[in-house]
Design a protein around this motif. Sequence first.
Motif, PDB file in Angstrom:
ATOM      1  N   ARG A  27       1.149  -1.793  -0.534  1.00 31.11           N
ATOM      2  CA  ARG A  27      -0.103  -0.144  -0.093  1.00 31.11           C
ATOM      3  C   ARG A  27       0.488   1.230   0.325  1.00 31.11           C
ATOM      4  O   ARG A  27       2.267   1.236   0.253  1.00 31.11           O
ATOM      5  CB  ARG A  27      -1.217   0.169   1.155  1.00 31.11           C
ATOM      6  N   ASP A  28       0.562   2.212  -0.783  1.00 33.74           N
ATOM      7  CA  ASP A  28       0.832   3.408  -0.596  1.00 33.74           C
ATOM      8  C   ASP A  28       0.155   3.873   0.399  1.00 33.74           C
ATOM      9  O   ASP A  28      -0.212   4.000   1.612  1.00 33.74           O
ATOM     10  CB  ASP A  28       1.319   4.354  -1.855  1.00 33.74           C
ATOM     11  N   ASP A  29       1.171   5.591   0.518  1.00 34.06           N
ATOM     12  CA  ASP A  29       1.068   6.545   1.991  1.00 34.06           C
ATOM     13  C   ASP A  29      -0.191   6.842   2.415  1.00 34.06           C
ATOM     14  O   ASP A  29      -0.831   7.058   2.753  1.00 34.06           O
ATOM     15  CB  ASP A  29       1.886   7.992   1.804  1.00 34.06           C
ATOM     16  N   ASP A  30      -1.451   7.049   1.216  1.00 36.50           N
ATOM     17  CA  ASP A  30      -2.971   6.492   0.913  1.00 36.50           C
ATOM     18  C   ASP A  30      -3.554   5.505   1.270  1.00 36.50           C
ATOM     19  O   ASP A  30      -5.106   5.048   1.125  1.00 36.50           O
ATOM     20  CB  ASP A  30      -3.134   7.461   0.192  1.00 36.50           C
ATOM     21  N   LEU A  31      -3.016   4.669   1.816  1.00 39.02           N
ATOM     22  CA  LEU A  31      -3.310   3.142   2.204  1.00 39.02           C
ATOM     23  C   LEU A  31      -3.566   2.699   0.517  1.00 39.02           C
ATOM     24  O   LEU A  31      -5.057   1.826   0.640  1.00 39.02           O
ATOM     25  CB  LEU A  31      -3.999   3.187   2.760  1.00 39.02           C
ATOM     26  N   ARG A  32      -3.283   3.387  -0.825  1.00 33.33           N
ATOM     27  CA  ARG A  32      -4.505   2.091  -1.874  1.00 33.33           C
ATOM     28  C   ARG A  32      -3.323   1.368  -2.034  1.00 33.33           C
ATOM     29  O   ARG A  32      -2.076   1.562  -1.678  1.00 33.33           O
ATOM     30  CB  ARG A  32      -4.443   3.838  -2.886  1.00 33.33           C
ATOM     31  N   PRO A  33      -3.850   0.513  -2.643  1.00 28.29           N
ATOM     32  CA  PRO A  33      -2.436  -0.914  -2.983  1.00 28.29           C
ATOM     33  C   PRO A  33      -1.918  -0.178  -4.031  1.00 28.29           C
ATOM     34  O   PRO A  33      -1.798   0.883  -4.360  1.00 28.29           O
ATOM     35  CB  PRO A  33      -3.568  -1.898  -4.434  1.00 28.29           C
ATOM     36  N   TYR A  34      -0.390  -0.858  -4.106  1.00 26.62           N
ATOM     37  CA  TYR A  34       0.239  -0.743  -5.036  1.00 26.62           C
ATOM     38  C   TYR A  34       0.751  -1.208  -4.913  1.00 26.62           C
ATOM     39  O   TYR A  34       1.616  -2.721  -5.405  1.00 26.62           O
ATOM     40  CB  TYR A  34       1.636  -0.178  -4.250  1.00 26.62           C
ATOM     41  N   ILE A  35       0.749  -1.728  -7.033  1.00 18.56           N
ATOM     42  CA  ILE A  35       1.202  -2.404  -7.895  1.00 18.56           C
ATOM     43  C   ILE A  35       3.203  -2.536  -8.313  1.00 18.56           C
ATOM     44  O   ILE A  35       2.923  -1.176  -9.123  1.00 18.56           O
ATOM     45  CB  ILE A  35       0.158  -2.523  -9.237  1.00 18.56           C
ATOM     46  N   LEU A  36       3.470  -3.396  -7.428  1.00 20.33           N
ATOM     47  CA  LEU A  36       5.471  -3.622  -7.746  1.00 20.33           C
ATOM     48  C   LEU A  36       5.272  -3.494  -9.269  1.00 20.33           C
ATOM     49  O   LEU A  36       4.923  -4.120 -10.416  1.00 20.33           O
ATOM     50  CB  LEU A  36       5.419  -4.610  -7.493  1.00 20.33           C
ATOM     51  N   PRO A  37       5.930  -3.080  -9.907  1.00 19.85           N
ATOM     52  CA  PRO A  37       6.732  -2.713 -11.581  1.00 19.85           C
ATOM     53  C   PRO A  37       6.721  -4.383 -12.167  1.00 19.85           C
ATOM     54  O   PRO A  37       6.687  -4.482 -13.332  1.00 19.85           O
ATOM     55  CB  PRO A  37       8.137  -2.114 -11.472  1.00 19.85           C
ATOM     56  N   SER A  38       7.392  -4.860 -11.539  1.00 22.49           N
ATOM     57  CA  SER A  38       7.517  -6.507 -11.817  1.00 22.49           C
ATOM     58  C   SER A  38       6.085  -6.704 -12.340  1.00 22.49           C
ATOM     59  O   SER A  38       6.023  -8.115 -13.153  1.00 22.49           O
ATOM     60  CB  SER A  38       8.417  -7.233 -10.723  1.00 22.49           C
ATOM     61  N   VAL A  39       4.881  -6.694 -11.332  1.00 22.57           N
ATOM     62  CA  VAL A  39       3.506  -7.325 -11.390  1.00 22.57           C
ATOM     63  C   VAL A  39       3.055  -6.829 -12.832  1.00 22.57           C
ATOM     64  O   VAL A  39       2.912  -7.760 -13.659  1.00 22.57           O
ATOM     65  CB  VAL A  39       2.960  -7.102 -10.104  1.00 22.57           C
ATOM     66  N   ARG A  40       3.310  -5.679 -12.841  1.00 26.53           N
ATOM     67  CA  ARG A  40       2.559  -4.794 -14.218  1.00 26.53           C
ATOM     68  C   ARG A  40       3.266  -5.222 -14.969  1.00 26.53           C
ATOM     69  O   ARG A  40       2.908  -4.992 -16.258  1.00 26.53           O
ATOM     70  CB  ARG A  40       2.919  -3.296 -13.674  1.00 26.53           C
ATOM     71  N   ALA A  41       4.523  -5.647 -15.441  1.00 23.76           N
ATOM     72  CA  ALA A  41       5.710  -6.156 -16.195  1.00 23.76           C
ATOM     73  C   ALA A  41       4.635  -7.518 -16.751  1.00 23.76           C
ATOM     74  O   ALA A  41       4.533  -8.167 -17.686  1.00 23.76           O
ATOM     75  CB  ALA A  41       6.950  -6.235 -16.261  1.00 23.76           C
ATOM     76  N   ALA A  42       5.085  -8.106 -15.610  1.00 21.97           N
ATOM     77  CA  ALA A  42       3.947  -9.982 -16.182  1.00 21.97           C
ATOM     78  C   ALA A  42       2.848  -9.862 -16.378  1.00 21.97           C
ATOM     79  O   ALA A  42       2.620 -10.243 -17.019  1.00 21.97           O
ATOM     80  CB  ALA A  42       4.562 -10.118 -14.293  1.00 21.97           C
ATOM     81  N   GLU A  43       2.153  -8.753 -16.159  1.00 21.72           N
ATOM     82  CA  GLU A  43       0.487  -8.595 -16.248  1.00 21.72           C
ATOM     83  C   GLU A  43       0.717  -8.588 -18.163  1.00 21.72           C
ATOM     84  O   GLU A  43      -0.428  -9.048 -18.854  1.00 21.72           O
ATOM     85  CB  GLU A  43      -0.201  -7.469 -15.793  1.00 21.72           C
ATOM     86  N   ALA A  44       1.795  -7.488 -18.940  1.00 20.41           N
ATOM     87  CA  ALA A  44       1.355  -7.007 -19.556  1.00 20.41           C
ATOM     88  C   ALA A  44       2.342  -8.464 -20.687  1.00 20.41           C
ATOM     89  O   ALA A  44       1.781  -8.556 -21.784  1.00 20.41           O
ATOM     90  CB  ALA A  44       2.335  -6.397 -19.678  1.00 20.41           C
ATOM     91  N   LYS A  45       2.612  -9.519 -19.719  1.00 17.32           N
ATOM     92  CA  LYS A  45       3.277 -10.476 -21.326  1.00 17.32           C
ATOM     93  C   LYS A  45       2.439 -11.672 -21.035  1.00 17.32           C
ATOM     94  O   LYS A  45       1.835 -11.750 -21.777  1.00 17.32           O
ATOM     95  CB  LYS A  45       4.477 -10.829 -20.047  1.00 17.32           C
ATOM     96  N   ILE A  46       1.277 -11.287 -19.859  1.00 12.90           N
ATOM     97  CA  ILE A  46       0.051 -12.396 -19.480  1.00 12.90           C
ATOM     98  C   ILE A  46      -0.669 -11.860 -21.101  1.00 12.90           C
ATOM     99  O   ILE A  46      -1.503 -12.886 -21.993  1.00 12.90           O
ATOM    100  CB  ILE A  46      -0.463 -12.867 -18.296  1.00 12.90           C
TER     101      ILE A  46
END
Length: 126
Positions: A27-46
């Motif tokens: 989570r970020d400072d505002d308690l919003r979910p934070y998506i790791l860059p590696s997860v975003r890259a994996a999602e793009a590959k999928i």
Amino acid sequence: EFPGLLNGLFKASTNPQKMNLGVGAYRDDDLRPYILPSVRAAEAKIAANPRGLQTRSTSRSKAMAPFLTESAKLMFGADSALLAERRVASAQSISGTGSLHVALAFLREVCPDAELLISGPTWPNH
């Protein structure tokens, strides 16, 4: 009181790039979910794979055996007598809470009178 200690260390840190990893959900400072860059890259590959959504499954292959072996060495020590005597069994499960469920269901079956110790506090989902 590991959860409290970890959260206390997070709150005390003045590092502007700190991130609270204690609850297993980033989570970020505002308690919003934070998506790791590696997860975003994996999602793009999928997403780029036409069968991407159809191939998301947990592998049952023996490829995970080295991971389990190395995990046991990390937990018990590479020179552990337990490992040398082949008295350790390892299994993989999904998520921390899911793994706890599998482990405790197994324990209930093989040792129904076992005593379970839980830290206080523990995580709310335990």
